[in-house]
Design a protein around this motif. Structure first.
Motif, PDB file in Angstrom:
ATOM      1  N   VAL A 108       0.844  -1.189   0.000  1.00  0.00           N
ATOM      2  CA  VAL A 108       0.000   0.000   0.000  1.00  0.00           C
ATOM      3  C   VAL A 108       0.882   1.243   0.000  1.00  0.00           C
ATOM      4  CG1 VAL A 108      -1.797   1.294   1.210  1.00  0.00           C
ATOM      5  CG2 VAL A 108      -1.810  -1.208   1.276  1.00  0.00           C
ATOM      6  N   LEU A 109       0.713   2.077  -1.016  1.00  0.00           N
ATOM      7  CA  LEU A 109       1.383   3.370  -1.076  1.00  0.00           C
ATOM      8  C   LEU A 109       0.372   4.446  -0.705  1.00  0.00           C
ATOM      9  CD1 LEU A 109       3.427   3.068  -4.402  1.00  0.00           C
ATOM     10  CD2 LEU A 109       4.206   2.651  -2.056  1.00  0.00           C
ATOM     11  N   ALA A 110       0.829   5.462   0.020  1.00  0.00           N
ATOM     12  CA  ALA A 110      -0.107   6.494   0.480  1.00  0.00           C
ATOM     13  C   ALA A 110       0.607   7.820   0.634  1.00  0.00           C
ATOM     14  CB  ALA A 110      -0.735   6.080   1.806  1.00  0.00           C
ATOM     15  N   PHE A 111      -0.194   8.873   0.614  1.00  0.00           N
ATOM     16  CA  PHE A 111       0.261  10.207   1.001  1.00  0.00           C
ATOM     17  C   PHE A 111      -0.653  10.696   2.107  1.00  0.00           C
ATOM     18  CE2 PHE A 111      -0.156  14.816   0.838  1.00  0.00           C
ATOM     19  CZ  PHE A 111       1.173  15.205   0.955  1.00  0.00           C
ATOM     20  N   GLU A 112      -0.067  11.276   3.152  1.00  0.00           N
ATOM     21  CA  GLU A 112      -0.873  11.723   4.293  1.00  0.00           C
ATOM     22  C   GLU A 112      -0.384  13.075   4.791  1.00  0.00           C
ATOM     23  OE1 GLU A 112      -2.345   9.018   7.620  1.00  0.00           O
ATOM     24  OE2 GLU A 112      -0.795  10.159   8.686  1.00  0.00           O
ATOM     25  N   GLY A 160       4.894  10.725   2.801  1.00  0.00           N
ATOM     26  CA  GLY A 160       4.534   9.527   2.075  1.00  0.00           C
ATOM     27  C   GLY A 160       4.538   8.336   3.011  1.00  0.00           C
ATOM     28  N   ARG A 161       3.634   7.369   2.758  1.00  0.00           N
ATOM     29  CA  ARG A 161       3.574   6.145   3.555  1.00  0.00           C
ATOM     30  C   ARG A 161       3.786   4.930   2.648  1.00  0.00           C
ATOM     31  NH1 ARG A 161      -1.247   5.336   7.745  1.00  0.00           N
ATOM     32  NH2 ARG A 161      -2.242   4.642   5.812  1.00  0.00           N
ATOM     33  N   PHE A 162       4.520   3.959   3.160  1.00  0.00           N
ATOM     34  CA  PHE A 162       4.685   2.687   2.465  1.00  0.00           C
ATOM     35  C   PHE A 162       4.313   1.587   3.440  1.00  0.00           C
ATOM     36  CE2 PHE A 162       7.308  -1.063   1.473  1.00  0.00           C
ATOM     37  CZ  PHE A 162       6.811  -1.340   0.205  1.00  0.00           C
ATOM     38  N   GLY A 163       3.313   0.764   3.042  1.00  0.00           N
ATOM     39  CA  GLY A 163       2.819  -0.236   3.974  1.00  0.00           C
ATOM     40  C   GLY A 163       2.690  -1.614   3.371  1.00  0.00           C
ATOM     41  N   TYR A 164       2.587  -2.593   4.256  1.00  0.00           N
ATOM     42  CA  TYR A 164       2.330  -3.982   3.862  1.00  0.00           C
ATOM     43  C   TYR A 164       1.092  -4.445   4.611  1.00  0.00           C
ATOM     44  CZ  TYR A 164       3.054  -8.905   2.747  1.00  0.00           C
ATOM     45  OH  TYR A 164       2.898 -10.182   2.279  1.00  0.00           O
ATOM     46  N   LYS A 174       6.792   5.804   7.275  1.00  0.00           N
ATOM     47  CA  LYS A 174       6.469   7.067   6.619  1.00  0.00           C
ATOM     48  C   LYS A 174       7.638   8.034   6.726  1.00  0.00           C
ATOM     49  CE  LYS A 174       3.537   9.812   8.742  1.00  0.00           C
ATOM     50  NZ  LYS A 174       2.360  10.352   9.474  1.00  0.00           N
ATOM     51  N   GLY A 175       7.654   9.027   5.864  1.00  0.00           N
ATOM     52  CA  GLY A 175       8.679  10.055   5.908  1.00  0.00           C
ATOM     53  C   GLY A 175       8.277  11.242   5.054  1.00  0.00           C
ATOM     54  N   GLY A 209       8.591   8.030  10.590  1.00  0.00           N
ATOM     55  CA  GLY A 209       7.736   7.355  11.559  1.00  0.00           C
ATOM     56  C   GLY A 209       7.376   5.958  11.121  1.00  0.00           C
ATOM     57  N   ALA A 210       6.660   5.253  11.987  1.00  0.00           N
ATOM     58  CA  ALA A 210       6.200   3.893  11.710  1.00  0.00           C
ATOM     59  C   ALA A 210       4.976   3.624  12.559  1.00  0.00           C
ATOM     60  CB  ALA A 210       7.292   2.878  12.012  1.00  0.00           C
ATOM     61  N   GLY A 211       4.140   2.681  12.107  1.00  0.00           N
ATOM     62  CA  GLY A 211       2.956   2.385  12.894  1.00  0.00           C
ATOM     63  C   GLY A 211       2.164   1.217  12.354  1.00  0.00           C
ATOM     64  N   LEU A 212       1.005   0.996  12.969  1.00  0.00           N
ATOM     65  CA  LEU A 212       0.063  -0.053  12.596  1.00  0.00           C
ATOM     66  C   LEU A 212      -1.315   0.570  12.413  1.00  0.00           C
ATOM     67  CD1 LEU A 212       0.947  -2.784  15.272  1.00  0.00           C
ATOM     68  CD2 LEU A 212       1.688  -2.752  12.878  1.00  0.00           C
ATOM     69  N   GLU A 213      -2.052   0.055  11.421  1.00  0.00           N
ATOM     70  CA  GLU A 213      -3.446   0.441  11.251  1.00  0.00           C
ATOM     71  C   GLU A 213      -4.269  -0.839  11.143  1.00  0.00           C
ATOM     72  OE1 GLU A 213      -6.128   3.670   8.703  1.00  0.00           O
ATOM     73  OE2 GLU A 213      -3.942   3.498   8.395  1.00  0.00           O
TER      74      GLU A 213
END
Length: 570
Positions: A108-112, A160-164, A174-175, A209-213
Motif C-alpha cells: 500500500v502506497l499512500a500520502f498523508e 509519504g507512507r509505504f505499507g504492507y 512514513k517520511g 515514523g512507523a505504525g500499525l493500522e
C-alpha cells in the motif's frame, strides 16, 4: 479553558465510540448482540481517500547555544554565559489527518497530511542573560542560571507512507516534511522579571515514523504510530526590553510523538487488491485495544535530612493536589494457551495547584514555610506486562503477571509567599517568576494479579492489584534563583509500592465496548541522598509520589469473538 481542554482531548475517544455504533446495536442488555463486522474473504482492501482524528503525547527537547548581543554580556572576568543548555519539551496533543491509499497486491502506497495542536513546553537552564552582578572580590562568580522557555502550539507534516497489508493489519513506515509553530522567552529575575525577552519562529524540518493500522469493519480503521520530527538548528532573534540591537540564540528543536486515532475511508471496502493472509498463529490470539481520557490528582513529597544526623529533618517539599487531564492508549492480547501480554502508555497535562517549601530548626530558625503556585506541569507513563491466566471459566478468568512501569513528572513553582511564623524572613520572589522546578523519574518492577468476570451478557468487571517490589528513583531540582544548585540531582530506591485498577465496561456491539474506570498508584523511595556543592557529605532523603483518578474508555475486540455465555442478570 478547562472545558476547551476536555473537549479537545476527548474527541478521539468519542470518535472511537461513534465508529462502533451501528443500526443493529442493542439498547438494552436483553436485546440480541450485533453481528461482527464482515470483511472481504481474502483480506482487506485499503484503496481510497481517508480522513480521521488522533490524540497522543509528545516528548522533545530544545537546545540553546551561541548567544549574541545582550545574551552574551560578560558576568565576571572571563566568565561566559551558561550555554549551551538543553530542556525537555512535552505535552498532550490532538488533531486531524487526511490521506490517500493506493494498493498493489499486499503493498500500500499512500500520502498523508496531518496537523496536531496542544501546548508542548519546557525550560532549559540557560543563565543566558546578565544576572546578579559579580562582586569585585569574586570576579569568576557565575550569573543566575535563568530559565529559557520554549513552547510549541502546533505541529504538522506532509509525508509519504509505504505499507504492507497483512490480514486486517496494515504495517507502515512514513517520511516527509514537518512544521512547528514555536514561541520562546528568556526571563531574568533580576533585570526584567515582569517583561521577558520574546521570540517566535515557524520551524520547518523533516519527519520519519512507523505504525500499525487495523481494519475495524466497514470503512473504519484504528491506528497507532510513532513519529520523529527534526527541525534542525536555527537562529532565533529576541526583542530584549531596554536593549535594542541584535540579540539571538541558536536553538535546536526535535520532537517525539506517540499518536493513536481513527480513520474513515471514503471508498467501498470490497473489490480490488486485498491484504495478504495473516499468519496461522493469529487465529489463536484474541484481545482488545482502545483509548482513555481521564482526570486525576497527585501528590509528591521530598524529605531532606542532615548529613550529620539522619534523623534530623532539614527541609520538606510538598506538591499537593496536582490535578490533570490524561490521554492514554491501551492493549491486551490473549493466546489460546492462557498466556497474555498487555500494556498502556499515556500522558497528563497538569492544571496547577501550589507547592510548600518548609525549612526546620535548628538548620533554619525560626521555622519557614513558603507557598508557590504551580503551572505547566507534565506527566508521562508506560507499563508492559506478560502473564498467564491460570484459572478460567466460561464467563471469568484470573491470571498473574510480571511487568515494568515507568513514570515521570515535571512540575514548576512560580513566586513564593511566606506563611510561617511572624518572625520568619519573608520571600522576595516576584509572583510571576519561576522559582523552583521538580522533575521525578520512577522505574518499577510489577508483580500483579488480575481478572475479569461477565456480570451480564454485556456488562463486564475487570480489576487488578499490583505490588511494586523494587522501585528506582532519579530526581532533578531546579532552584532557578540559586545557580550553584540549578540543577541539584537526587538518587534513591525503595520497596513496596502499589498499583490498583478497576474497570466496568459495557458491550455496545459484539466488538465495541465502552466503560468507566479508576486507579491508584503509590511510589516510594525510602533510601535516597543528594550531595550539595557546599560539601559535608551526602544528605539522606526520602521520596513519595501518589496519583489517583478516574477515566472513560472505548475499546475494540479483535480475533474470534465467542458467543456470550448465559449468565445471571442482577
Amino acid at each position: 479553558m478547562f472545558a476547551k481542554r476536555i473537549s479537545g482531548l476527548a474527541l478521539p475517544t468519542i470518535s472511537m465510540i461513534l465508529a462502533g455504533l451501528s443500526p443493529q446495536a442493542a439498547g438494552a442488555a436483553d436485546l440480541p448482540v450485533a453481528p461482527p463486522p464482515v470483511f472481504v474473504a481474502a483480506g482487506v482492501n485499503w484503496d481510497g481517500f481517508y480522513a480521521g482524528f488522533h490524540g497522543g503525547f509528545a516528548v522533545g527537547s530544545s537546545t540553546w547555544s551561541s548567544p549574541t548581543g545582550y545574551f552574551a554580556a560578560d558576568r565576571g572576568l572571563n566568565v561566559p554565559p551558561d550555554v549551551p543548555a538543553n530542556g525537555a519539551q512535552s505535552g498532550l496533543l490532538g488533531g486531524l489527518q487526511l490521506g490517500y491509499n493506493r494498493q498493489f497486491g499486499a503493498f500500500v502506497l499512500a500520502f498523508e497530511a496531518d496537523a496536531s495542536f496542544g501546548q508542548l513546553d519546557g525550560y532549559a537552564v540557560c543563565g543566558a542573560v546578565v544576572g546578579l552582578a559579580a562582586p569585585a572580590a569574586t570576579p569568576f562568580l557565575r550569573g543566575s542560571g535563568d530559565p529559557c522557555h520554549a513552547s510549541t502550539s502546533a505541529l504538522a507534516s506532509a509525508a509519504g507512507r509505504f505499507g504492507y497489508a497483512l490480514g486486517r493489519t496494515l504495517i507502515f513506515v512514513k517520511g516527509g516534511l514537518a512544521y512547528g509553530s514555536d514561541h520562546y522567552s528568556v526571563v531574568n529575575p533580576a533585570a526584567f522579571a515582569a517583561n521577558p525577552a520574546q521570540g517566535s519562529a515557524d520551524r520547518f524540518g523533516w519527519t520519519v515514523g512507523a505504525g500499525l493500522e487495523y481494519a475495524l469493519g466497514g470503512n473504519w480503521s484504528a491506528k497507532g504510530e510513532y513519529d520523529y520530527y527534526d527541525f534542525g538548528t536555527r537562529t532565533i532573534s529576541f526583542n530584549v526590553p531596554g536593549y535594542p540591537g541584535f540579540n539571538s540564540f541558536l536553538v535546536r528543536r526535535d520532537q517525539h510523538l506517540a499518536k493513536f486515532g481513527l480513520n474513515y475511508r471514503f471508498a467501498d471496502a470490497g473489490g480490488g487488491d486485498v491484504s495478504a493472509p495473516a499468519p496461522a498463529f493469529v487465529n489463536d490470539v484474541t484481545g482488545e485495544f482502545g483509548g482513555r481520557v481521564g482526570f486525576s490528582n497527585g501528590r509528591f513529597q521530598e524529605y531532606l535530612y542532615s548529613p550529620s544526623n539522619a534523623q534530623e529533618l532539614v527541609s520538606r517539599l510538598t506538591w499537593p493536589n496536582q490535578t490533570g487531564i490524561s490521554l492514554e492508549s491501551f492493549a491486551r492480547a490473549d493466546h489460546i494457551s492462557g498466556v497474555f501480554a498487555k500494556g498502556y502508555f499515556g500522558g497528563v497535562d497538569l492544571l496547577g495547584s501550589h507547592m510548600n517549601d518548609e525549612d526546620f530548626p535548628p538548620d533554619t530558625n525560626p521555622y519557614s514555610n513558603t507557598v508557590s503556585t504551580t503551572s505547566n506541569g507534565r506527566d508521562f507513563y508506560a507499563s508492559a506486562d506478560l502473564g498467564y491466566s491460570f484459572l478460567r471459566g466460561s464467563s471469568w478468568r484470573i491470571g498473574g503477571f510480571l511487568g515494568y512501569h515507568y513514570y515521570s513528572q515535571r512540575m514548576n513553582a512560580i513566586g513564593c509567599t511566606q506563611i510561617g511564623s511572624a518572625a520568619t524572613k519573608g520571600c522576595s520572589v516576584p509572583p510571576n517568576t519561576l522559582f523552583l522546578g521538580q522533575t521525578e523519574y520512577w522505574q518499577a518492577a510489577r508483580v500483579g494479579l488480575g481478572g475479569d468476570v461477565l456480570l451480564t451478557d454485556r456488562l463486564k468487571w475487570s480489576a487488578e492489584a499490583v505490588w511494586l517490589p523494587y522501585i528506582s528513583y532519579l530526581g532533578k531540582d531546579n532552584h532557578w534563583l540559586r545557580d550553584n544548585i540549578n540543577p541539584q540531582y537526587d538518587h534513591g530506591h525503595g520497596v513496596n509500592g502499589f498499583q490498583a485498577e478497576s474497570v466496568l465496561s459495557y458491550a455496545l456491539t459484539e466488538r465495541i465496548d465502552v466503560g468507566v474506570g479508576a486507579r491508584y498508584w503509590l511510589f516510594q523511595a525510602q533510601h535516597g541522598s543528594t550531595n550539595f556543592p557546599s560539601g559535608g557529605g551526602p544528605s539522606p532523603e526520602s521520596f513519595t509520589s501518589t496519583r489517583y483518578g478516574v477515566f472513560v474508555q472505548a475499546s475494540y475486540k479483535f480475533g474470534e469473538v465467542a458467543a456470550p455465555p448465559v449468565v445471571a442478570k442482577y
